[in-house]
Design a protein around this motif. Structure first.
Motif, PDB file in Angstrom:
ATOM      1  N   ILE A  89       6.691  12.535   6.045  1.00  0.00           N
ATOM      2  CA  ILE A  89       6.941  13.825   6.203  1.00  0.00           C
ATOM      3  C   ILE A  89       7.631  14.204   4.593  1.00  0.00           C
ATOM      4  N   ALA A  90       8.186  13.249   4.016  1.00  0.00           N
ATOM      5  CA  ALA A  90       8.871  13.453   2.705  1.00  0.00           C
ATOM      6  C   ALA A  90       7.441  13.825   1.538  1.00  0.00           C
ATOM      7  N   ASN A  91       6.450  13.101   1.785  1.00  0.00           N
ATOM      8  CA  ASN A  91       5.439  13.259   1.017  1.00  0.00           C
ATOM      9  C   ASN A  91       4.810  14.485   1.374  1.00  0.00           C
ATOM     10  N   MET A  92       4.926  15.091   2.618  1.00  0.00           N
ATOM     11  CA  MET A  92       4.279  16.245   2.926  1.00  0.00           C
ATOM     12  C   MET A  92       5.180  17.534   2.390  1.00  0.00           C
ATOM     13  N   GLN A  93       6.182  17.277   2.389  1.00  0.00           N
ATOM     14  CA  GLN A  93       7.195  18.461   1.805  1.00  0.00           C
ATOM     15  C   GLN A  93       6.940  18.455   0.582  1.00  0.00           C
ATOM     16  N   LYS A  94       7.042  17.633  -0.483  1.00  0.00           N
ATOM     17  CA  LYS A  94       6.725  17.516  -1.689  1.00  0.00           C
ATOM     18  C   LYS A  94       5.320  17.991  -2.055  1.00  0.00           C
ATOM     19  N   ASN A  95       4.404  17.553  -1.392  1.00  0.00           N
ATOM     20  CA  ASN A  95       2.866  17.955  -1.781  1.00  0.00           C
ATOM     21  C   ASN A  95       2.333  18.950  -1.222  1.00  0.00           C
ATOM     22  N   CYS A  96       2.668  19.587  -0.200  1.00  0.00           N
ATOM     23  CA  CYS A  96       2.092  20.398   0.757  1.00  0.00           C
ATOM     24  C   CYS A  96       3.141  21.691   0.903  1.00  0.00           C
ATOM     25  N   PRO A  97       3.457  22.308   0.047  1.00  0.00           N
ATOM     26  CA  PRO A  97       4.492  23.398   0.118  1.00  0.00           C
ATOM     27  C   PRO A  97       4.260  24.461   1.100  1.00  0.00           C
ATOM     28  N   ASN A  98       3.121  24.797   1.454  1.00  0.00           N
ATOM     29  CA  ASN A  98       2.945  25.803   2.254  1.00  0.00           C
ATOM     30  C   ASN A  98       2.352  25.436   3.648  1.00  0.00           C
ATOM     31  N   LEU A  99       2.591  24.173   3.918  1.00  0.00           N
ATOM     32  CA  LEU A  99       2.015  23.690   5.342  1.00  0.00           C
ATOM     33  C   LEU A  99       2.632  24.249   6.576  1.00  0.00           C
ATOM     34  N   GLU A 100       1.691  24.758   7.438  1.00  0.00           N
ATOM     35  CA  GLU A 100       2.515  25.415   8.547  1.00  0.00           C
ATOM     36  C   GLU A 100       2.165  24.475   9.788  1.00  0.00           C
ATOM     37  N   VAL A 101       1.082  23.917   9.886  1.00  0.00           N
ATOM     38  CA  VAL A 101       0.725  22.955  11.024  1.00  0.00           C
ATOM     39  C   VAL A 101       0.464  21.725  10.567  1.00  0.00           C
ATOM     40  N   LEU A 102       1.146  20.698  11.444  1.00  0.00           N
ATOM     41  CA  LEU A 102       0.865  19.185  11.029  1.00  0.00           C
ATOM     42  C   LEU A 102       0.663  18.709  12.459  1.00  0.00           C
ATOM     43  N   ARG A 103      -0.393  17.781  12.607  1.00  0.00           N
ATOM     44  CA  ARG A 103      -0.694  16.967  13.713  1.00  0.00           C
ATOM     45  C   ARG A 103      -0.636  15.514  13.407  1.00  0.00           C
ATOM     46  N   VAL A 104       0.558  14.825  13.758  1.00  0.00           N
ATOM     47  CA  VAL A 104       0.198  13.224  13.441  1.00  0.00           C
ATOM     48  C   VAL A 104       0.498  12.396  14.774  1.00  0.00           C
ATOM     49  N   ARG A 105       0.256  13.016  15.907  1.00  0.00           N
ATOM     50  CA  ARG A 105       0.357  12.093  17.207  1.00  0.00           C
ATOM     51  C   ARG A 105      -0.503  10.860  17.067  1.00  0.00           C
ATOM     52  N   ASN A 106      -0.373   9.874  17.675  1.00  0.00           N
ATOM     53  CA  ASN A 106      -0.962   8.506  17.696  1.00  0.00           C
ATOM     54  C   ASN A 106      -1.242   7.887  16.569  1.00  0.00           C
ATOM     55  N   ASN A 107      -0.050   7.622  15.846  1.00  0.00           N
ATOM     56  CA  ASN A 107       0.137   6.983  14.738  1.00  0.00           C
ATOM     57  C   ASN A 107       1.243   5.924  14.873  1.00  0.00           C
ATOM     58  N   PRO A 108       1.217   4.712  14.515  1.00  0.00           N
ATOM     59  CA  PRO A 108       2.137   3.457  14.831  1.00  0.00           C
ATOM     60  C   PRO A 108       3.522   3.974  14.645  1.00  0.00           C
ATOM     61  N   GLY A 109       3.952   4.767  13.759  1.00  0.00           N
ATOM     62  CA  GLY A 109       5.222   5.141  13.705  1.00  0.00           C
ATOM     63  C   GLY A 109       5.785   6.354  14.656  1.00  0.00           C
TER      64      GLY A 109
END
Length: 118
Positions: A89-109
């Motif tokens: 999430i920290a990487n996404m906030q830093k590198n994708c400033p206009n991100l509106e939709v994030l799908r992360v389900r089914n990852n080990p974390g």
């Protein structure tokens, strides 16, 4: 229409030079390719990508320590190897400033109690 992995590289290599408005709006789909990093062609053309779907790969939270994707609005990374959601999430906030939709389900974390939610 999405650009699938088998043709994404060729399309970007052969794309005619056009106005910025015409080239933005693209959707790139790179699913099930055993990727461990974001392909250099995608990084090179990042300013023209609004949707990136890279589900079912081998990406980790460190795979997303990348240059800024200023126009990326939608990212799907379901079924990868992301163990540390906080770092991701920290990487996404830093590198994708206009991100509106994030799908992360089914990852080990992804927390067990949220398995049924996005």
């Amino acid at each position: 229409m999405p650009i699938h992995a088998c043709v994404a590289h060729q399309i970007y290599q052969n794309a005619p030079v056009s106005s910025e408005k015409e080239r933005t709006n693209s959707k790139v789909v790179l699913t099930g390719l055993h990727l461990t990093s974001i392909p250099s062609t995608i990084i090179k053309n990042r300013d023209h990508i609004e949707t990136l779907i890279i589900d079912n790969n081998m990406l980790t939270e460190n795979s997303f320590n990348m240059p800024k994707f200023r126009n990326l609005k939608e990212l799907s990374v379901r079924n990868n190897k992301i163990r540390n959601i906080g770092v991701f999430i920290a990487n996404m906030q830093k590198n994708c400033p206009n991100l509106e939709v994030l799908r992360v389900r089914n990852n080990p974390g992804w927390p067990e109690k949220l398995k049924e939610q996005e």
